[in-house]
Design a protein around this motif. Structure first.
Motif, PDB file in Angstrom:
ATOM      1  N   MET A  22       0.746  -1.192   0.115  1.00 13.05           N
ATOM      2  CA  MET A  22       0.027  -0.048  -0.053  1.00 13.05           C
ATOM      3  C   MET A  22       0.864   1.155   0.254  1.00 13.05           C
ATOM      4  N   PRO A  23       2.015   1.349   0.786  1.00 13.54           N
ATOM      5  CA  PRO A  23       2.577   2.599   0.791  1.00 13.54           C
ATOM      6  C   PRO A  23       3.456   2.913  -0.512  1.00 13.54           C
ATOM      7  N   TYR A  25       2.365   2.658  -3.660  1.00 17.89           N
ATOM      8  CA  TYR A  25       1.530   3.644  -4.396  1.00 17.89           C
ATOM      9  C   TYR A  25       1.828   5.013  -4.255  1.00 17.89           C
ATOM     10  N   ALA A  26       1.795   5.311  -2.957  1.00 22.48           N
ATOM     11  CA  ALA A  26       2.085   6.752  -2.540  1.00 22.48           C
ATOM     12  C   ALA A  26       3.410   7.242  -2.701  1.00 22.48           C
ATOM     13  N   HIS A  27       4.308   6.298  -2.361  1.00 19.46           N
ATOM     14  CA  HIS A  27       5.852   6.849  -2.316  1.00 19.46           C
ATOM     15  C   HIS A  27       6.636   6.598  -3.730  1.00 19.46           C
ATOM     16  N   LEU A  28       6.123   5.697  -4.617  1.00 20.22           N
ATOM     17  CA  LEU A  28       6.949   5.391  -5.876  1.00 20.22           C
ATOM     18  C   LEU A  28       6.085   5.674  -7.175  1.00 20.22           C
ATOM     19  N   CYS A  29       4.955   6.210  -7.083  1.00 23.77           N
ATOM     20  CA  CYS A  29       4.141   6.400  -8.071  1.00 23.77           C
ATOM     21  C   CYS A  29       3.756   7.845  -8.009  1.00 23.77           C
ATOM     22  N   ASP A  48      -4.942   5.919  -6.523  1.00 21.65           N
ATOM     23  CA  ASP A  48      -5.898   5.622  -5.537  1.00 21.65           C
ATOM     24  C   ASP A  48      -6.611   4.119  -5.513  1.00 21.65           C
ATOM     25  N   GLN A  49      -7.343   4.302  -6.632  1.00 16.30           N
ATOM     26  CA  GLN A  49      -8.265   3.047  -6.939  1.00 16.30           C
ATOM     27  C   GLN A  49      -7.420   1.771  -7.268  1.00 16.30           C
ATOM     28  N   ALA A  50      -6.144   1.983  -7.672  1.00 20.54           N
ATOM     29  CA  ALA A  50      -5.112   0.776  -7.755  1.00 20.54           C
ATOM     30  C   ALA A  50      -4.814   0.331  -6.370  1.00 20.54           C
ATOM     31  N   ALA A  51      -4.404   1.441  -5.597  1.00 22.23           N
ATOM     32  CA  ALA A  51      -4.006   0.954  -4.059  1.00 22.23           C
ATOM     33  C   ALA A  51      -5.601   0.209  -3.424  1.00 22.23           C
TER      34      ALA A  51
END
Length: 140
Positions: A22-23, A25-29, A48-51
């Motif tokens: 989960m993290p 998506y926010a940190h690497l994308c 957000d939907q992918a996560a």
């Protein structure tokens, strides 16, 4: 830049011991990240939907993604991976089977700067469903 992109792609694919991507998506994308996956209910979704979709998967399946091979050129990284897991929770109307599975897949990552801007996943959903004894036309 190809080697750092490969390292980032590997970090994105591999889950921690707690199975927590989960993290990533926010940190690497990037904020406007797009994920394409024909095996999912919506083929193209934002970050957000992918996560959220991934969170649903790890709630129902004990998953392990193992990158097998990676190739990088310019802003693209392609990876062949293996997914291993166990079906431990209900998922979109499918009760848990307790069954295990092992399937393969490919993903292409497109980078913008040092972050993942877009991915195209293709993996063996039909093989997973067959291994769990489920109808092969069931979309995850």
């Amino acid at each position: 830049m190809e080697q750092p992109n490969k390292a980032t792609a590997r970090r994105f694919l591999e889950e921690t011991p707690e199975r927590d991507r989960m993290p990533a998506y926010a940190h690497l994308c990037t904020d406007d990240y797009l994920e394409h996956d024909p095996a999912m209910a919506e083929e193209t979704v934002g970050r957000d939907q992918a996560a959220r979709t991934y969170e649903e998967l790890v709630t129902a399946f004990e998953l392990r993604h193992t990158p097998e091979n990676m190739v990088a050129e310019g802003d693209l990284v392609c990876a062949r991976f293996t997914i291993r897991g166990r079906h431990t929770g209900a998922y979109r109307g499918l009760p848990p089977t307790g069954g295990t599975f092992e399937v393969t897949g490919h993903v292409t990552f497109r980078f913008r700067g040092e972050k993942i801007a877009e991915t195209w996943f293709n993996w063996d959903l039909q093989g997973l469903m067959e291994q769990l004894g489920r109808p092969t036309d069931t979309a995850l």
